[in-house]
Design a protein around this motif. Structure first.
Motif, PDB file in Angstrom:
ATOM      1  N   VAL A 348       0.855  -1.195   0.000  1.00  0.00           N
ATOM      2  CA  VAL A 348       0.000   0.000   0.000  1.00  0.00           C
ATOM      3  C   VAL A 348       0.888   1.242   0.000  1.00  0.00           C
ATOM      4  O   VAL A 348       0.634   2.216  -0.719  1.00  0.00           O
ATOM      5  CB  VAL A 348      -0.941  -0.009   1.237  1.00  0.00           C
ATOM      6  CG1 VAL A 348      -1.769   1.280   1.275  1.00  0.00           C
ATOM      7  CG2 VAL A 348      -1.855  -1.227   1.218  1.00  0.00           C
ATOM      8  N   ASP A 351       2.103   2.067  -3.433  1.00  0.00           N
ATOM      9  CA  ASP A 351       1.062   2.756  -4.221  1.00  0.00           C
ATOM     10  C   ASP A 351       0.923   4.210  -3.793  1.00  0.00           C
ATOM     11  O   ASP A 351       0.744   5.104  -4.632  1.00  0.00           O
ATOM     12  CB  ASP A 351      -0.294   2.057  -4.044  1.00  0.00           C
ATOM     13  CG  ASP A 351      -0.439   0.830  -4.935  1.00  0.00           C
ATOM     14  OD1 ASP A 351       0.518   0.517  -5.669  1.00  0.00           O
ATOM     15  OD2 ASP A 351      -1.504   0.187  -4.891  1.00  0.00           O
ATOM     16  N   GLU A 352       0.988   4.444  -2.482  1.00  0.00           N
ATOM     17  CA  GLU A 352       0.858   5.826  -1.985  1.00  0.00           C
ATOM     18  C   GLU A 352       2.039   6.678  -2.460  1.00  0.00           C
ATOM     19  O   GLU A 352       1.875   7.856  -2.780  1.00  0.00           O
ATOM     20  CB  GLU A 352       0.769   5.838  -0.451  1.00  0.00           C
ATOM     21  CG  GLU A 352      -0.556   5.326   0.087  1.00  0.00           C
ATOM     22  CD  GLU A 352      -1.734   6.222  -0.304  1.00  0.00           C
ATOM     23  OE1 GLU A 352      -1.537   7.426  -0.528  1.00  0.00           O
ATOM     24  OE2 GLU A 352      -2.863   5.691  -0.420  1.00  0.00           O
ATOM     25  N   ALA A 355       1.442   7.457  -6.071  1.00  0.00           N
ATOM     26  CA  ALA A 355       0.430   8.516  -6.216  1.00  0.00           C
ATOM     27  C   ALA A 355       1.069   9.888  -6.013  1.00  0.00           C
ATOM     28  O   ALA A 355       0.560  10.895  -6.510  1.00  0.00           O
ATOM     29  CB  ALA A 355      -0.696   8.299  -5.212  1.00  0.00           C
ATOM     30  N   ARG A 402      -5.185   3.633   5.371  1.00  0.00           N
ATOM     31  CA  ARG A 402      -5.883   2.675   4.498  1.00  0.00           C
ATOM     32  C   ARG A 402      -5.893   1.271   5.080  1.00  0.00           C
ATOM     33  O   ARG A 402      -6.774   0.466   4.798  1.00  0.00           O
ATOM     34  CB  ARG A 402      -5.207   2.629   3.116  1.00  0.00           C
ATOM     35  CG  ARG A 402      -5.745   3.674   2.162  1.00  0.00           C
ATOM     36  CD  ARG A 402      -4.960   3.695   0.871  1.00  0.00           C
ATOM     37  NE  ARG A 402      -5.014   2.445   0.134  1.00  0.00           N
ATOM     38  CZ  ARG A 402      -4.376   2.230  -1.014  1.00  0.00           C
ATOM     39  NH1 ARG A 402      -3.647   3.193  -1.544  1.00  0.00           N
ATOM     40  NH2 ARG A 402      -4.462   1.084  -1.631  1.00  0.00           N
ATOM     41  N   ILE A 405      -3.834  -4.671   3.012  1.00  0.00           N
ATOM     42  CA  ILE A 405      -4.670  -5.351   2.013  1.00  0.00           C
ATOM     43  C   ILE A 405      -5.195  -6.655   2.616  1.00  0.00           C
ATOM     44  O   ILE A 405      -4.431  -7.432   3.193  1.00  0.00           O
ATOM     45  CB  ILE A 405      -3.818  -5.680   0.764  1.00  0.00           C
ATOM     46  CG1 ILE A 405      -3.405  -4.402   0.049  1.00  0.00           C
ATOM     47  CG2 ILE A 405      -4.531  -6.646  -0.165  1.00  0.00           C
ATOM     48  CD1 ILE A 405      -4.519  -3.691  -0.683  1.00  0.00           C
ATOM     49  N   ASP A 436      -3.878  -0.095 -16.594  1.00  0.00           N
ATOM     50  CA  ASP A 436      -3.542   0.864 -15.538  1.00  0.00           C
ATOM     51  C   ASP A 436      -2.835   0.099 -14.413  1.00  0.00           C
ATOM     52  O   ASP A 436      -3.439  -0.747 -13.746  1.00  0.00           O
ATOM     53  CB  ASP A 436      -4.826   1.524 -15.014  1.00  0.00           C
ATOM     54  CG  ASP A 436      -4.536   2.449 -13.841  1.00  0.00           C
ATOM     55  OD1 ASP A 436      -3.349   2.622 -13.508  1.00  0.00           O
ATOM     56  OD2 ASP A 436      -5.501   2.987 -13.255  1.00  0.00           O
ATOM     57  N   SER A 438      -1.271   1.562 -11.755  1.00  0.00           N
ATOM     58  CA  SER A 438      -0.934   2.480 -10.666  1.00  0.00           C
ATOM     59  C   SER A 438      -1.380   1.944  -9.299  1.00  0.00           C
ATOM     60  O   SER A 438      -0.842   2.343  -8.277  1.00  0.00           O
ATOM     61  CB  SER A 438      -1.545   3.858 -10.924  1.00  0.00           C
ATOM     62  OG  SER A 438      -2.954   3.732 -11.012  1.00  0.00           O
ATOM     63  N   GLN A 439      -2.383   1.063  -9.275  1.00  0.00           N
ATOM     64  CA  GLN A 439      -2.855   0.509  -7.992  1.00  0.00           C
ATOM     65  C   GLN A 439      -2.459  -0.959  -7.937  1.00  0.00           C
ATOM     66  O   GLN A 439      -3.178  -1.827  -8.411  1.00  0.00           O
ATOM     67  CB  GLN A 439      -4.382   0.646  -7.895  1.00  0.00           C
ATOM     68  CG  GLN A 439      -4.872   2.074  -7.868  1.00  0.00           C
ATOM     69  CD  GLN A 439      -4.462   2.789  -6.578  1.00  0.00           C
ATOM     70  OE1 GLN A 439      -4.586   2.237  -5.485  1.00  0.00           O
ATOM     71  NE2 GLN A 439      -3.936   3.998  -6.705  1.00  0.00           N
ATOM     72  N   MET A 440      -1.287  -1.233  -7.405  1.00  0.00           N
ATOM     73  CA  MET A 440      -0.738  -2.588  -7.487  1.00  0.00           C
ATOM     74  C   MET A 440      -0.741  -3.326  -6.150  1.00  0.00           C
ATOM     75  O   MET A 440      -0.258  -4.460  -6.067  1.00  0.00           O
ATOM     76  CB  MET A 440       0.691  -2.537  -8.035  1.00  0.00           C
ATOM     77  CG  MET A 440       0.775  -2.036  -9.468  1.00  0.00           C
ATOM     78  SD  MET A 440      -0.123  -3.091 -10.613  1.00  0.00           S
ATOM     79  CE  MET A 440       0.986  -4.481 -10.710  1.00  0.00           C
ATOM     80  N   ALA A 441      -1.252  -2.696  -5.083  1.00  0.00           N
ATOM     81  CA  ALA A 441      -1.108  -3.299  -3.753  1.00  0.00           C
ATOM     82  C   ALA A 441      -1.765  -4.685  -3.685  1.00  0.00           C
ATOM     83  O   ALA A 441      -1.173  -5.632  -3.156  1.00  0.00           O
ATOM     84  CB  ALA A 441      -1.678  -2.369  -2.685  1.00  0.00           C
TER      85      ALA A 441
END
Ligand SMILES: Cc1ncc(COP(=O)(O)O)c(C=O)c1O
Length: 472
Positions: A348, A351-352, A355, A402, A405, A436, A438-441
């Motif tokens: 996570v 990903d942060e 971002a 967050r 996961i 996409d 960008s969100q790989m967690a």
């Protein structure tokens, strides 16, 4: 989508515009925000110079040095420079290859073919050795003996115990890619020499920065050809020598050691093929670009770039230490910062960070090692490191908010169950269908939970899914 074979040729300007637009979707190769894959010295004008040099020699073919002596001269210059930097002497010889993997495959080939009587040759590596050794062993049908490390370092007594009568090569890293630590090369070299076995130092990653760090006073062990018992060493110029992609150097202590690396074949009606490296036809472009890069930066320039890299590493390492929820996983003694979780979910966090414009490299758990985040630090990061420190705190707070996961209960999968249809379904379900990344967690958590053989099968299937020809 690009049609690579239009009915009628397209104007050059348009083609270039299309390529630039495509490149716009890539991660940034400059600007000190990508901590893997690329090496950026942030030196004004260097890209332009390398590109121009590339163009000078792009059409030259390395297949025959008598036809194109320019390439031979450039290769000999690069090998000479690498030998000087890495403790070589008048006996040292080498070859220019296309990259670290090729250099390692050839080091293994040379060792294997120097021992034709050994029918089941073996290669001894520490568990932190680069995956390219496994690839070399696989391609060359050499058995791989993986020796567990101690405190992330190759363990000399354990390496000694793994050497047997069929061992043709022992290897170690200077430094290891994953953690950026330098194996105890002198101790392993002494063991290999005593047992009469070749010893390769994989300095592909750090071979062009470690000598300068040592000159700057960083306390690192001797690792190069100046150490008796080291028989070969590799260094990638497309890493810390900051040359464009496609150039590595493999050095051997002497010509006799290099000879079995060559492939020669006269048993056909065409030209006699003598290849020192894997490719036969080779472009002079990357080699000319590397020569231009080295000559333009020069020894003093590399020392300066290493000092900047060192400062960037210190700033990043301090930031990790000061941030709640993460900790330094390995001593930041070279050009790598490797961090582990101390409370936050690392995937996570990655990903942060992405971002916030910071692209890091998550590393999965392996044996008893936890997942980590790897940062390859280059000179360009000196300018951005203070901003990273601030964003790391914010990213860690966001990751904590967050929470980790939670993977849904997954059906028990084995590598044999992986089919193209299942991969397509999984990719869609994980939101990867549209390209996409960008969100790989969630994806990384899933891969992290998978045993290595399953992870290999999943990622092989996914790459195969991506590699589909364009149809009009
Ligand atoms: C220590 C080490 N050896 C070998 C390699 C393989 O190099 P390449 O990707 O140029 O084939 C790498 C790449 O990162 C590396 O770090």
């Amino acid at each position: 989508m690009i049609d690579a074979l239009p009915e009628k040729g397209v104007a050059g300007e348009q083609v270039l515009a299309e390529l630039r637009e495509l490149r716009g979707g890539d991660l940034p190769t400059h600007g000190g925000r990508l901590f893997a894959y690329v090496y950026d010295p942030a030196v004004d004008g260097l890209d332009e110079l390398a590109r121009a040099a590339y163009a000078v020699s792009a059409q030259v073919n390395g297949l025959d040095p008598t036809a194109f002596p320019s390439l031979l001269a450039m290769e000999n210059a690069l090998v000479g420079a690498a030998a000087r930097l890495l403790g070589g002497d008048r006996e040292t010889v080498g070859s220019v290859t296309s990259g670290g993997t090729e250099s390692l495959i050839l080091a293994v080939k040379a060792a294997r073919d120097a021992n034709p009587r050994i029918t089941n040759p073996r290669l001894v590596v520490p568990s932190t050795a680069h995956a390219a050794f496994a690839k070399a062993a696989h391609y060359l049908r050499v058995e791989l003996d993986v020796v567990p490390v101690h405190d992330l370092l190759a363990d000399p007594p354990a390496m000694a115990a793994a050497i047997g009568p069929d061992t043709v090569l022992v290897a170690a890293s200077a430094p290891s890619y994953a953690h950026g630590v330098v194996d105890p090369v002198p101790e392993i070299a002494a063991i290999a020499a005593e047992r009469g076995v070749r010893f390769h130092v994989d300095a592909c990653f750090g071979g062009w920065v470690l000598p300068y760090l040592r000159r700057l006073g960083v306390d690192l062990p001797a690792f190069d050809l100046s150490v008796p018992g080291v028989t070969s060493i590799s260094v990638d110029l497309h890493k810390y020598a900051y040359a464009p992609k496609g150039v590595s150097v493999l050095l051997h202590r002497n010509e006799e050691l290099r000879l079995p690396q060559y492939f020669a074949y006269a048993g056909w009606p065409g030209y006699t093929m003598i290849n020192p490296v894997i490719s036969s036809t080779r472009s002079g472009g990357p080699i000319a670009a590397a020569v231009a890069t080295l000559r333009s930066i020069g020894d003093a320039g590399y020392l300066d770039l290493a000092a900047k890299t060192r400062e960037a590493v210190s700033i990043l390492a301090d930031a990790v230490t000061a941030t709640d929820g993460v900790r330094l996983y390995a001593p930041a003694e070279t050009s790598v910062v490797c961090l582990a979780s101390d409370g936050v979910d690392l995937f996570v966090l990655a990903d942060e960070l992405a971002a916030r414009g910071w692209h890091t490299q998550p590393q999965m758990a392996y044996a008893d090692l936890p997942p980590t985040i790897h940062l390859t630090v280059t000179a360009s990061v000196r300018a951005t490191a203070p901003q990273f420190a601030a964003d790391l705190t914010a990213a860690a707070e966001a990751a904590r908010a967050r929470g980790p996961i939670e993977l849904p209960p997954l059906p028990p999968l084995t590598p044999e169950m992986i089919t193209p249809a299942l991969i397509a379904e999984l990719a869609e379900g994980l939101g990867l269908g549209g390209g996409d990344f960008s969100q790989m967690a969630a994806v990384n958590s899933l891969l992290n939970a998978a045993p290595p053989a399953l992870r290999e099968a999943l990622l092989t299937g996914f790459l195969s899914l991506l590699q589909r020809p364009v149809t009009q």
